[in-house]
Motif scaffolding. Structure first.
Motif, PDB file in Angstrom:
ATOM      1  N   SER A 284      -6.489 -11.239  -4.685  1.00  0.00           N
ATOM      2  CA  SER A 284      -6.687 -10.291  -5.789  1.00  0.00           C
ATOM      3  C   SER A 284      -8.114 -10.372  -6.318  1.00  0.00           C
ATOM      4  O   SER A 284      -8.840 -11.332  -6.057  1.00  0.00           O
ATOM      5  CB  SER A 284      -5.695 -10.553  -6.931  1.00  0.00           C
ATOM      6  OG  SER A 284      -5.892 -11.851  -7.484  1.00  0.00           O
TER       7      SER A 284
ATOM      8  N   ASN B 264      -1.432 -13.605  -1.371  1.00  0.00           N
ATOM      9  CA  ASN B 264      -1.666 -12.950  -2.666  1.00  0.00           C
ATOM     10  C   ASN B 264      -3.135 -12.953  -3.091  1.00  0.00           C
ATOM     11  O   ASN B 264      -3.528 -13.574  -4.078  1.00  0.00           O
ATOM     12  CB  ASN B 264      -0.800 -13.599  -3.750  1.00  0.00           C
ATOM     13  CG  ASN B 264       0.669 -13.357  -3.509  1.00  0.00           C
ATOM     14  OD1 ASN B 264       1.049 -12.388  -2.853  1.00  0.00           O
ATOM     15  ND2 ASN B 264       1.508 -14.227  -4.013  1.00  0.00           N
TER      16      ASN B 264
ATOM     17  N   SER C  80      -3.048  -1.317  -1.307  1.00  0.00           N
ATOM     18  CA  SER C  80      -4.187  -1.448  -2.214  1.00  0.00           C
ATOM     19  C   SER C  80      -4.890  -0.101  -2.299  1.00  0.00           C
ATOM     20  O   SER C  80      -5.386   0.407  -1.291  1.00  0.00           O
ATOM     21  CB  SER C  80      -5.157  -2.526  -1.727  1.00  0.00           C
ATOM     22  OG  SER C  80      -6.222  -2.706  -2.640  1.00  0.00           O
TER      23      SER C  80
ATOM     24  N   ALA D  41       0.514  -7.620 -11.314  1.00  0.00           N
ATOM     25  CA  ALA D  41      -0.709  -6.829 -11.143  1.00  0.00           C
ATOM     26  C   ALA D  41      -1.105  -6.280 -12.500  1.00  0.00           C
ATOM     27  O   ALA D  41      -0.270  -5.686 -13.195  1.00  0.00           O
ATOM     28  CB  ALA D  41      -0.505  -5.698 -10.139  1.00  0.00           C
TER      29      ALA D  41
ATOM     30  N   SER E 174       1.400 -15.928  -7.918  1.00  0.00           N
ATOM     31  CA  SER E 174       0.611 -14.707  -8.045  1.00  0.00           C
ATOM     32  C   SER E 174      -0.175 -14.776  -9.349  1.00  0.00           C
ATOM     33  O   SER E 174       0.340 -15.257 -10.360  1.00  0.00           O
ATOM     34  CB  SER E 174       1.516 -13.469  -8.027  1.00  0.00           C
ATOM     35  OG  SER E 174       0.753 -12.277  -8.120  1.00  0.00           O
TER      36      SER E 174
ATOM     37  N   VAL F  78       0.762  -2.597  -7.167  1.00  0.00           N
ATOM     38  CA  VAL F  78      -0.675  -2.345  -7.319  1.00  0.00           C
ATOM     39  C   VAL F  78      -0.845  -1.027  -8.073  1.00  0.00           C
ATOM     40  O   VAL F  78      -0.105  -0.073  -7.857  1.00  0.00           O
ATOM     41  CB  VAL F  78      -1.377  -2.306  -5.946  1.00  0.00           C
ATOM     42  CG1 VAL F  78      -0.812  -1.228  -5.057  1.00  0.00           C
ATOM     43  CG2 VAL F  78      -2.871  -2.157  -6.107  1.00  0.00           C
TER      44      VAL F  78
ATOM     45  N   ALA G 245      -3.268 -12.647 -11.940  1.00  0.00           N
ATOM     46  CA  ALA G 245      -4.000 -11.427 -12.268  1.00  0.00           C
ATOM     47  C   ALA G 245      -5.023 -11.769 -13.343  1.00  0.00           C
ATOM     48  O   ALA G 245      -4.691 -12.432 -14.325  1.00  0.00           O
ATOM     49  CB  ALA G 245      -3.053 -10.338 -12.752  1.00  0.00           C
TER      50      ALA G 245
ATOM     51  N   ALA H 169      -7.323  -6.247  -0.092  1.00  0.00           N
ATOM     52  CA  ALA H 169      -7.416  -6.031  -1.537  1.00  0.00           C
ATOM     53  C   ALA H 169      -8.768  -5.388  -1.797  1.00  0.00           C
ATOM     54  O   ALA H 169      -9.810  -6.012  -1.579  1.00  0.00           O
ATOM     55  CB  ALA H 169      -7.277  -7.338  -2.305  1.00  0.00           C
TER      56      ALA H 169
END
Length: 629
Positions: free
Chosen positions: A327, A325, A226, A143, A106, A186, A108, A262
Motif C-alpha cells: 500500500s 498487502n 488498484s 483501505a 493490513s 480499494v 493504511a 498498488a
C-alpha cells in the motif's frame, strides 16, 4: 513554495486562455504581414498615404504575440519528472518492538494517522499520542479513502465503511453466500466507488460497487485491484501477470509479470511484487513508473533453511519471506508491505519505507545502521555493509544510542566516519564503544567497507561501588562509592540504579539513579558525577519508584528518559529535565490517549524527540514525543 500571482497576472492569464484560435485568421494574418513588409521595402523611399487596415492587422498581431510571450515568461516551469529508479527508499524502524510478532495483516496510512487491521480483534487507529480501537471483529483488510474521511474494512463476509468525522460505521457490501469471502478493498479517486475481491470456490473475481446507489458490477477474474487515478482504468493481477483494464471499453492490456499491484496516489508509480527467475522464485517488491520507463528493487529476499510441517527440511532452502498487502500513504511519500516468514511458526513483519530523492550521506548511513540495531533489526543493519559483518545486535547489554564524532575523507578518497555507540541494560551498567567506519559510493549509494574498533569504556555498579570494568567483566578502577554520594535530609541512599556515561571537551561525566528510602516511602533520585573534578550534582526524583530498567539521555544532555515501575506496578516512562534544579518528572502515560497498555519502553532520542513504544492487546505502537514542546 511559490507566492501567489498579482491580480494583473491572473487577468492576463484569463485573456490568454480566452483567446480563440482561428487557423484561417492566422494564415491570412501571416500572408498580409508578409505582403505589408514587401510593400514597405518597395515604397520606403516614396512618401505615400498610410493604409489604416494594414496597421490594424499589425497592431492585432502584435497584441496577440505580446500576450502569448508575456504569459509564457510568467508561467511557472513544470517540475522535472522523478523516475522510479531515482527514488530513495529508506526503511522506518519504529513499527514493531519485537520483530516477527506483528499481529496486524493490513495497514493504511493517511498523514499522521495509521490504521491497522487485526484478525480477531478489529481495526486500530493511531494518531499523534492517541490510539484506539475503532471497530471490533475479525478485520482482515482495510483501505483509507483519498481524503482520509472514510475507511473501508473487511470483517468476515462483509465490507464496511467507517466515517472518520461522524465515527459511524455502515455496511456497504455483503458476500452473496457463506462460501464467498471479501478482500482487498480499494477506493476510486472521487471516493464514489469501491473495487474489491470476491474469493469464490471456483475462482477469484473483482467487483466494483457504487456507494451511492449500492449497485455492483463484475469487472474481471483476478485479484489485487488498484485504480489508476484520473483515468477510467484499473490494475489487477491474474495468474502471475499484471494487467490494466479500461473500465469503459473493457479492454485488457498486459503490464508486467508479477502480482499485487498498488498504484501511487498521483498515478506516477506502481508498487508490485515480482519473482526471480530461479528455482526458489524469490519474491521482492519493486517500484516502477506507470509507463515502465524505469524501475527499482525495494526489498532484497534471500534463501534460508526450509521448513515443512514445523520441522527443518534437511538440505533444502526456501525464501526468507513472502510479501502481502502492499500500500501507499495518501501523499505518496511512504509505502508499506508485510513480510511473512514460515518456519515452525508464522512470523509477520510490517515494513514501511519513506521515499525521497535525496541520497544518504556517509554519516547518515552509519547512523541508520546503528539505529537498525537499536530497533532490533540486525538483518536490515547488515544491508548497509558491503560485506558480512557478523553478529552485531547487542542483547544484554544492547545498543541504546550513538554519537557521530567525526567525518572525513582518507587519502584514497573513501569516506571515514567515527561514531560512539552506547550500550546499556537494566542493571547499573553503561558502555561506550568507539568505531571507525570506512565507506565507498556505488550506484546504490554509500556502503560500509570496513568497521574498526577504536577503543571502549565500561562502567558498572560493583557491590556499591561505581567502577570501570574490562570486556571480560573484571573489576577495574574505582570511580566513587555509594557512601560518597550526598544524601537528602531524611532519606537514606540504598543502592544504585541505571547509569549513563558521556565524554566531552569539558571532561567525563556519569549520570546515575540512586535508590532512596524514608520509612515506607521509596524514590529514585537522579544525580551526576563530574569524574575529573570529583563533584556531585542533584537533579529531580521519581516519587514512589523502586525500580528502573533503562535510562537514556538526549544528545545535548538536557533530558533523561527513564523506564520506571511506578507504585501501582505500572510500567511508565519518566522524563526529567537536567537543568540543575529539583524539577518534577513528566510521565508519558499522562500524555497518551487510549486504553490501558501492558508494556512501555524507551527506544531512542533524536534531538529532543523521544521514540518509545507501548503494547496493547499483543500489538506494539510506536510514538514520538517532542520533549521541547
Amino acid at each position: 513554495m511559490s507566492e501567489s500571482n498579482p491580480k494583473w497576472v491572473n487577468d492576463l492569464k484569463k485573456v490568454h486562455d480566452q483567446l480563440a484560435i482561428d487557423e484561417s485568421f492566422k494564415a491570412e494574418l501571416r500572408c498580409r504581414l508578409v505582403q505589408e513588409g514587401s510593400t514597405f521595402e518597395q515604397t520606403s523611399h516614396t512618401r505615400s498615404k498610410p493604409k489604416p487596415r494594414y496597421w490594424a492587422w499589425a497592431t492585432a498581431a502584435a497584441a496577440v504575440a505580446a500576450i502569448v510571450l508575456l504569459w509564457s515568461m510568467l508561467a511557472e516551469p513544470a517540475a522535472p519528472r522523478v523516475y522510479a529508479a531515482d527514488l530513495k527508499a529508506e526503511l522506518r524502524f519504529d513499527t514493531v518492538q519485537q520483530l516477527g510478532q506483528e499481529p496486524s495483516v493490513s495497514a493504511a496510512i493517511h498523514g499522521d494517522t495509521t490504521y491497522y487491521a487485526v484478525p480477531g480483534q478489529g481495526v486500530y487507529m493511531q494518531r499523534g499520542l492517541s490510539y484506539e480501537r475503532i471497530a471490533q471483529g475479525d478485520a482482515t483488510a482495510i483501505a483509507i479513502s483519498p481524503t482520509g474521511k472514510q475507511l473501508a474494512y473487511v470483517s468476515g463476509h462483509e465490507l464496511f465503511v467507517w466515517n472518520a468525522e461522524t465515527k459511524q460505521t455502515k455496511l456497504v457490501i455483503a458476500a452473496p453466500s457463506a462460501t464467498v469471502k471479501l478482500a482487498a478493498p480499494v477506493w476510486s479517486t472521487d471516493e464514489s466507488k469501491l473495487a474489491y475481491e470476491r474469493h469464490e470456490p471456483a475462482a477469484g473475481t473483482i467487483w466494483e460497487a457504487q456507494l451511492k446507489t449500492g449497485e455492483q458490477r463484475f469487472i474481471t477474474k483476478g485479484a489485487a485491484p488498484s485504480y489508476i487515478p484520473h483515468a477510467e482504468k484499473l490494475m489487477y493481477d491474474r495468474a502471475g501477470r499484471i494487467y490494466t483494464k479500461n473500465l469503459d471499453s473493457g479492454k485488457d492490456e498486459l503490464w508486467a509479470e508479477g502480482h499485487s499491484p498498488a498504484v501511487s496516489p498521483d498515478g506516477s508509480y506502481v508498487l508490485y511484487v515480482r519473482a526471480a527467475a530461479d528455482s526458489l522464485q524469490l519474491e521482492d517488491a519493486w517500484i516502477a513508473d506507470l509507463d515502465r520507463t524505469t524501475e527499482q528493487q525495494v526489498t532484497h529476499n534471500e534463501p534460508t533453511d526450509a521448513w515443512e510441517n514445523g520441522e527443518l527440511k534437511e538440505g533444502a532452502k526456501q525464501p526468507y519471506f513472502t510479501l502481502q498487502n502492499l500500500s501507499w500513504s495518501n501523499d505518496g511519500k511512504e509505502i508499506a508491505l508485510y513480510q511473512v516468514t514460515e518456519t515452525n511458526s508464522t512470523r509477520r513483519q510490517l515494513v514501511r519505507y519513506m521515499l525521497s530523492v535525496h541520497e544518504l550521506a556517509p554519516e547518515q548511513v552509519v547512523g541508520r545502521a546503528i539505529e537498525a540495531l537499536i530497533y532490533r533489526d540486525e538483518r536490515y543493519a547488515h544491508s548497509f555493509f558491503r560485506y558480512d559483518p557478523g553478529y552485531l545486535k547487542g542483547t544484554s547489554p544492547r545498543q541504546v544510542g550513538y554519537t557521530i564524532l567525526n567525518k572525513s575523507v582518507d587519502s584514497k578518497g573513501k569516506a571515514v566516519v567515527t561514531a560512539a555507540i552506547d550500550y546499556s541494560y537494566q542493571d547499573p551498567y553503561y558502555a561506550v564503544e568507539k568505531k571507525q567506519f570506512t565507506l565507498t559510493k556505488s550506484k546504490d549509494g554509500y556502503k560500509i567497507d570496513e568497521m574498526k574498533e577504536m577503543g571502549s569504556i565500561r562502567i558498572a555498579d560493583w557491590s556499591g561501588e561505581i567502577v570501570t570494568t574490562t570486556e571480560a567483566e573484571q573489576k577495574g578502577d574505582l570511580i566513587f562509592k555509594l557512601e560518597q554520594v550526598p544524601q537528602d535530609d531524611g532519606w537514606k541512599n540504598e543502592g544504585f540504579a541505571n547509569l549513563v556515561y558521556r565524554e566531552s571537551a569539558s571532561g567525563k561525566k556519569i549520570w546515575f539513579l540512586v535508590k532512596q528510602r524514608q520509612g515506607e516511602q521509596s524514590r529514585l533520585r537522579l544525580m551526576s558525577y563530574e569524574w575529573n573534578q570529583g563533584s556531585f550534582e542533584k537533579f529531580g526524583w521519581l516519587a514512589g519508584a523502586e525500580h528502573s530498567s533503562m535510562m537514556i539521555l538526549d544528545g545535548n544532555g538536557e533530558r533523561a528518559a527513564i523506564d520506571v515501575t511506578r507504585e501501582d506496578n505500572r510500567a511508565d516512562i519518566a522524563i526529567l529535565s537536567i537543568d540543575g534544579t529539583d524539577t518534577a518528572p513528566m510521565y508519558l502515560s499522562d500524555k497518551l490517549q487510549g486504553p490501558n497498555y501492558e508494556e512501555m519502553g524507551t527506544r531512542l532520542w533524536d534531538g529532543s524527540m523521544l521514540s518509545f513504544y507501548i503494547s496493547v492487546d499483543g500489538r506494539d505502537f510506536f510514538f514520538k514525543y517532542n520533549a521541547a514542546q
